[in-house]
Scaffold this active site. Sequence first.
Site, short mmCIF file in Angstrom:
data_model
loop_
_atom_site.label_atom_id
_atom_site.label_comp_id
_atom_site.label_asym_id
_atom_site.label_seq_id
_atom_site.Cartn_x
_atom_site.Cartn_y
_atom_site.Cartn_z
N CYS A 116 -8.02 -7.12 4.55
CA CYS A 116 -7.51 -6.94 5.77
C CYS A 116 -7.89 -7.83 6.95
O CYS A 116 -9.13 -8.49 6.57
CB CYS A 116 -8.06 -5.44 6.36
SG CYS A 116 -7.07 -4.85 7.52
N CYS A 129 -1.93 -4.51 7.10
CA CYS A 129 -2.41 -5.26 8.29
C CYS A 129 -1.58 -6.59 8.51
O CYS A 129 -1.96 -7.42 9.43
CB CYS A 129 -3.92 -5.40 8.60
SG CYS A 129 -4.57 -6.10 6.94
N CYS A 157 -2.07 -13.11 1.25
CA CYS A 157 -2.96 -13.88 0.07
C CYS A 157 -2.22 -14.79 -0.63
O CYS A 157 -1.14 -14.56 -0.64
CB CYS A 157 -3.50 -12.55 -0.63
SG CYS A 157 -4.54 -11.45 0.14
#
Length: 137
Positions: free
Chosen positions: A13, A87, A91
């Site tokens: 997050c 959120c 990645c």
Amino acid sequence: MSSVEKPSVLFVCVHNAGRSQMAAAFLSHLSEGRIEVRSAGSQPANTVNPAAVEAMNELGIDMSAETPKLLTTEVVKDSDVVITMGCGDTCPIFPGKRYEDWKLDDPAGQGVDAVRPIRDDIRARIETLIAELLPTA
């Protein structure tokens, strides 16, 4: 999953202060050490959300010593499962990894009354995740 006997999960997050910390704490607690647990954020906060700490304390899980950590490529590479917390954090993508995005309300700036339903949603998802990763448990 990797050939290592213990699966690893990374919760991501942006601030690594609420949702990802609660998810990591639940997974550590409920898997009883059978799953390696990590959490991180692209812009880690200075401290973990106090309302999240309080909500978890209500269930006997102490997160007070946790600190937000910076998301690195290495921690993603070293994880079997990467779960973002709804959120919008991104990645690095590596082949052979399992990626999920859990749409969860943000507990930032909320009191413990608002955090409890988020906590309970996370717990249910963690219980499902454990059943998937440790099917013989």
